[in-house]
Design an enzyme around this catalytic site. Structure first.
Site, mmCIF file in Angstrom:
data_model
loop_
_atom_site.group_PDB
_atom_site.id
_atom_site.type_symbol
_atom_site.label_atom_id
_atom_site.label_comp_id
_atom_site.label_asym_id
_atom_site.label_seq_id
_atom_site.Cartn_x
_atom_site.Cartn_y
_atom_site.Cartn_z
ATOM 1 N N SER A 194 -9.443 -1.051 6.955
ATOM 2 C CA SER A 194 -8.838 -0.839 5.634
ATOM 3 C C SER A 194 -8.117 -2.034 5.028
ATOM 4 O O SER A 194 -7.859 -2.051 3.832
ATOM 5 C CB SER A 194 -7.855 0.334 5.710
ATOM 6 O OG SER A 194 -8.565 1.538 5.840
ATOM 7 N N SER A 231 -9.558 1.299 2.925
ATOM 8 C CA SER A 231 -8.761 2.127 2.053
ATOM 9 C C SER A 231 -7.677 1.363 1.281
ATOM 10 O O SER A 231 -7.204 1.864 0.265
ATOM 11 C CB SER A 231 -8.088 3.224 2.879
ATOM 12 O OG SER A 231 -7.184 2.666 3.814
ATOM 13 N N LYS A 234 0.863 -1.182 0.000
ATOM 14 C CA LYS A 234 0.000 0.000 0.000
ATOM 15 C C LYS A 234 0.901 1.234 0.000
ATOM 16 O O LYS A 234 1.932 1.243 0.682
ATOM 17 C CB LYS A 234 -0.865 -0.028 1.266
ATOM 18 C CG LYS A 234 -1.868 1.091 1.381
ATOM 19 C CD LYS A 234 -2.692 0.943 2.665
ATOM 20 C CE LYS A 234 -3.813 1.961 2.724
ATOM 21 N NZ LYS A 234 -4.680 1.778 3.915
#
Lengths: 473, 462, 97
Positions: A180, A156, A81
């Site tokens: 997330s 996310s 990420k």
């Protein structure tokens, strides 16, 4: 052999037997990324040059007889990420503020991974600063769900789950502040672990909400996730909130019998608002656990409904402070570049901390946090793990909820509680909706119960085939 | 006098730790190349996290103990949120509601107590440098530099960012600038005794922020006598005792004049303009600062046990006041003498060492004190033993010849058996006689010369 | 509930908002604030409850006073758009005072 379909252990086996080189493996993934990223928009940055150099280096080490005991992920391509600082590799946190930012240092998690021989393919898309549940808040455009391009991948860490589902990487490192890692895992039929707060160092990972942010592995199956956790877990002298508890060997204990295991079912999670297809999928999973000898216990988490309000107050307050450093002087663009969602959360947090409102909002939320923590402590007196849905609804369409922020926030109703309590939770696929979209569940345990969660997840995975299903791309 | 000043003081003391407060960068920034003692933590880079320096925390607590404060058994760090280019994170890690130390005092020479409200730990900001000629106002904390073009800008060096700072806040107990200066000198002396800061004003190790208001004397006698004025004026970042005195005096006069005109001074922050000896308004607090303090989530709370407190107490050296009292008692010094000799630990230690050596030569402590205070000898370049030797020598020269003759005759008369032993060849007896003479002269006179004189005297008799 | 003072909050947050943003954010935040006010219902349960600001139970995590290498000046400045003589350059600050 289809190199892009390999798990970590399969890839290691092939490298050991010299069936393929680390370079071939890496090139296959880079090609796959080139082919699919234009549709999925799952990578923000692909570091082809660096990846190939690392692959050649790994091949050299393998030729020299370097072992996987010393470097457990030698030659294995992965992605992260885009919140982890990677020295001289662009790190954006999904925000245009950092669109040209080159960190002069490495996040501890990334350092551990490259020290163990893994090869970084690139940085994956996410809601800017982790603010979101659909990856639609990325300043670099939304990521599409590989199972259906009209749908969101969750957020996310949406790019992280999408690249796993689309076989654009072998494993991923996500980050979970309020769900997330788990929501995208559920929406994309991949496996993701939100660790105990403090189990994995936060140093170098761009902060969203410091008291909730948890770093964690994401993979194509439970054993991969266990293997990555063994590499990234542990105390860090650069993170005062990292735990000094010794790291366990998460891989070697995956085949423990779960006969007599007490699985708690929180009644509040199964009341109004839970989609019936998800409810059915969880019930089927329960059936499998029962067949394996687990005992089902009814439990209560009375403050479930207070989770979202508590979470948004605490997370927004902390993020308003964490994002104060973005002033455009030392790095990045100035504050004008914050997106709408970031501005809104900064405003909410600033307000909740401001004079005259602190007690009513921030302090109260911290007290409710104590109640939520107590709820879990009580529950874990009656059961060893809790089984729950990840999300009350299946994946939704792009644009469907972006206009209604409160509805978007409520998607996280079952995940934020876990962050507030600082406990671990493993999300894994447990079915598909009639529309062919993934459904996920989470197995929640007390602090530092990762080993047991991974074992329970593994037992379930062995009895099902969900992880073998792949989207058509 | 129509008005009584009400003055409180905030002092920032920079600690002399090796590393910064929350990272491993060197804390020694003075005279270094800009932005070379900087890392992700003190530059506020995304993802960087603070880890507190335990030496700095202990030193903060030792300052608290030296100021007779209570130590908080449970404490924590908090974030103080505000925006300024010298503050890289957009917040300063400081302490809000539970400082490491509170409720202390310093006693002035008049026996007046100055209450210490709190002593807490925080981090320094970066250093700003401003282009010359932007305004007449001199920002004393900073440096100015000349440039040729008219472009207006400021430059930032983060070497100072994150250096440990201890903030010491007093009650509004001062009534004039002299009391403030005396307090400051005592505070400076204490932190130097503790050896936790160089407290060098020139280098900005101590920064002073007085807050000043005045109240009418007539009000004092009425029922509201203890009520503080409804405003206060803060003067920011003064870096010398002389300027703090001038700034306070200026403010007392300025505020008095406003009150004379029937106006109430406004609550505001002012800066001291050392060139024109005046204070200048910096920003009015039309809306009070809202720092949105909240507990620092990146640093777990800090606790201290009773035994750790005892251990810290045992590390505190004898402080100036106790030392002064002991000097008066043990060495018979006058108050003013003792006061001067405890000015620094170095002076006091030198004195005590010299007294110890001097004792062997019959030199009084007061004699050593006199020599040191009157600076008849440049002892700063000597060892204590050398000072004693110099005193001994000067005393010898001072002894009149006749007096010595008399003493020698007397000793020879008194110590008949030693004289006899000497004559029988026992050389040790001569040293005995010399010693006796020296004791009588209280160390004056040269031993060789005395020996010679005794031999001569004994020769005359035989 | 008092009306949300968007200008004051934006000033504290150092955000320059356009009037459209002010309008939109006000509306959304008022909705969120009225939602979070549901926590008021929990008030009776909160008597005597301590706030949780740290979930780990850790205390006294400190480091020894030892130095470690800093970044180079080039690394420190590499992401800044405006530097001068090894320092970061910003518009004149004193004029604000």
């Amino acid at each position: 052999m289809d190199l892009i379909k390999l798990t970590i252990s399969e890839a290691k086996k092939g490298l050991k037997k010299k069936e393929f080189s680390a370079r071939e493996l890496t090139e296959n993934y880079l090609e796959r990324i080139k082919k699919l990223n234009p549709q999925l928009n799952a990578f923000i940055t692909v570091c082809e040059k660096e990846a190939l150099e690392s692959a050649d280096h790994a091949d050299k080490l393998i030729l020299q007889g370097e072992t996987w005991e010393a470097q457990p992920l030698l030659g294995i391509p992965f992605s992260m990420k885009d919140v982890y600082s990677t020295k001289n590799i662009r790190t954006t946190a999904g925000s245009k503020i950092l669109e040209n930012y080159l960190p002069p240092y490495n996040a501890s998690v990334y350092q551990k991974l490259i020290d163990s021989g893994a090869i970084l393919l690139g940085k994956t898309n996410c809601d800017a600063w982790g603010h979101g549940s659909s990856t639609e808040n990325s300043d670099f455009g939304p990521t599409k769900n590989p199972w259906n391009l009209d749908y969101v991948p969750g957020g996310s860490s949406g790019g992280s789950a999408a690249v796993l589902a689309a076989d654009m990487t072998i494993f991923e490192i996500g980050e979970d502040t309020g769900g997330s890692i788990r929501l995208p895992s559920a929406f994309c039929a991949t496996v993701g672990l939100k660790v105990t707060y403090g189990r994995v160092s936060r140093y170098g990972a761009i902060s969203y909400a410091s008291s909730l942010d948890s770093m964690g592995p994401m993979g194509k199956n439970v054993s991969d996730v266990a293997e990555i956790l063994s590499v990234i877990a542990g105390s860090d002298s650069h993170d005062a909130t990292s735990s000094p508890r010794p790291v366990e060997d998460y891989s070697s204990s995956l085949n423990q019998d779960i006969k007599g295991l007490k699985i708690g079912i929180p009644s509040e999670f199964f009341s109004k608002g839970l989609n019936s297809e998800i409810k059915d999928a969880i019930n089927k999973a329960l059936q499998i656990f029962k067949e394996k000898g687990a005992e089902i216990v009814d439990i209560s988490l009375p403050h479930t409904e207070d989770g979202i309000a508590t979470y948004y107050l605490i997370a927004s307050s902390e993020t308003s402070s964490n994002l104060a450093r973005y002033d455009g002087i030392r790095f990045g663009n100035d504050r004008e570049y914050f997106g709408q969602e970031a501005k809104k959360r900064i405003m909410l947090g600033t307000y909740a901390l401001s004079s005259g409102y602190y007690d009513q909002y921030y302090l109260k939320a911290q007290k409710v946090r104590s109640l939520i923590k107590n709820d879990f402590e009580k529950a874990f007196n009656k059961c060893e793990v809790i089984l729950a849905p990840v999300s009350p609804i299946p994946p939704f369409k792009l644009g469907e909820k972006i206009a209604d922020p409160l509805q978007m926030y409520l998607v996280d109703v079952y995940t934020v509680l876990i962050n507030l309590a600082g406990i671990p939770s493993l999300a894994l696929p447990c079915g598909f909706s009639k529309a062919g979209l993934p459904i996920g569940m989470q197995i929640i345990g007390p602090q530092f119960s990762e080993k047991s969660l991974l074992n329970v997840g593994y037992q379930y995975e062995q009895a099902t085939d969900w992880q073998k299903m792949k989207p058509e791309l | 006098m129509k008005y009584q000043p009400v003055i409180g003081l905030e002092v920032h003391v920079e600690l002399k730790t090796k590393s910064k407060m929350f990272c491993g960068c060197s804390a020694d920034y003075f005279g270094t190349e800009p932005n070379t003692h900087v890392c992700p933590v003190c530059l506020g880079l995304p993802g960087a996290l603070p880890v507190p320096n335990r030496q700095a925390i202990d030193w903060c607590r030792m300052i608290g103990l030296a100021l007779n404060c209570q130590l908080a058994s449970f404490s924590k760090f908090d974030r103080k949120n505000y925006f300024y280019p010298d503050l890289p994170k957009g917040y300063q890690i400081s302490q809000y509601d539970i400082p490491f130390c509170d409720k202390g005092e310093i006693i002035l020479s008049s026996d007046k107590k100055i209450g210490i409200t709190r002593v807490h730990m925080e981090e320094d900001t970066a250093k700003l440098m401003h282009q010359l000629g932007i305004s007449n106002f001199h920002f004393p904390k900073e440096t100015t530099f000349p440039i040729s073009n008219k472009e207006k800008y400021s430059l930032i060096d983060f070497n100072r960012s994150g250096v440990p700072l201890v903030e010491i806040v007093t009650e509004p107990d001062f009534e004039n600038s002299q009391e403030v200066v005396e307090y400051l000198k005592k505070l400076q002396q204490i932190v130097r005794y503790l050896d936790v800061s160089n407290a060098d004003m020139e280098k900005g190790d101590m920064r002073l922020e007085p807050n000043i208001s005045v109240r009418e004397i007539s009000n004092l006698k009425s029922q509201i006598s203890n009520e503080l004025p409804k405003y206060k004026v803060e003067v920011k970042n003064i870096n010398s005792f002389r300027f703090v005195e001038k700034a306070i005096n200026y403010e007392i006069q300025r505020q008095g004049e406003l009150l004379d005109k029937g106006k109430t001074p406004i609550q505001e922050t002012r800066g001291y303009d050392e060139v024109h000896n005046r204070t200048v308004s910096q920003r009015t607090k039309e809306e009070a600062q809202d720092y949105r303090y909240f507990p620092e989530p990146d640093i777990p709370p800090i606790r201290i046990s009773e035994s750790q407190i005892s251990n810290l107490k045992s590390q505190i050296p004898e402080l100036p006041t106790e030392k002064k009292n002991r000097f008066i008692k043990d060495y018979g010094l006058r108050e003013d003498q003792a006061f001067q000799l405890v000015e620094t630990r170095k002076i006091a230690d030198f004195f005590e060492e010299a007294v110890k050596i001097g004792k062997k030569f019959g030199i009084e402590a007061t004699a050593i004190a006199n020599i040191m205070i009157n600076k008849r000898v440049d002892w700063s370049r000597m060892l204590p033993a050398e000072l004693v030797e110099a005193i001994v020598k000067s005393k010898r020269e001072d002894l009149p010849a006749m007096e010595l003759e008399n003493i020698i005759s007397e000793i020879i008369k008194k110590e008949g058996s030693a004289v006899t032993n000497y004559k029988r060849g026992k050389s040790g007896s001569m040293e005995f006689l010399v010693g006796k003479v020296m004791a009588q002269t209280k160390g004056k006179g040269n031993p060789n010369q005395i020996r010679q004189k005794i031999i001569e005297k004994l020769g005359e008799k035989s | 509930m008092a009306k949300f003072d968007i200008r004051h909050t934006a000033k504290l947050a150092n955000l320059g908002l356009s009037s459209e943003e002010e309008e939109k954010i006000s509306r959304e935040l008022e909705e969120i604030l009225s939602y979070v006010n549901k926590l008021n219902e929990v008030d009776p349960d909160l008597i005597g409850v301590e706030p949780t600001s740290h979930i780990t139970g850790l205390e006294n995590v400190t480091r020894p006073d030892e130095t470690s290498p800093s970044l180079t000046q080039t690394e420190v400045l590499q992401n800044s758009k405006n530097t001068h003589n090894g320092m970061f350059k910003v518009p004149a600050i004193l004029e604000d005072l």
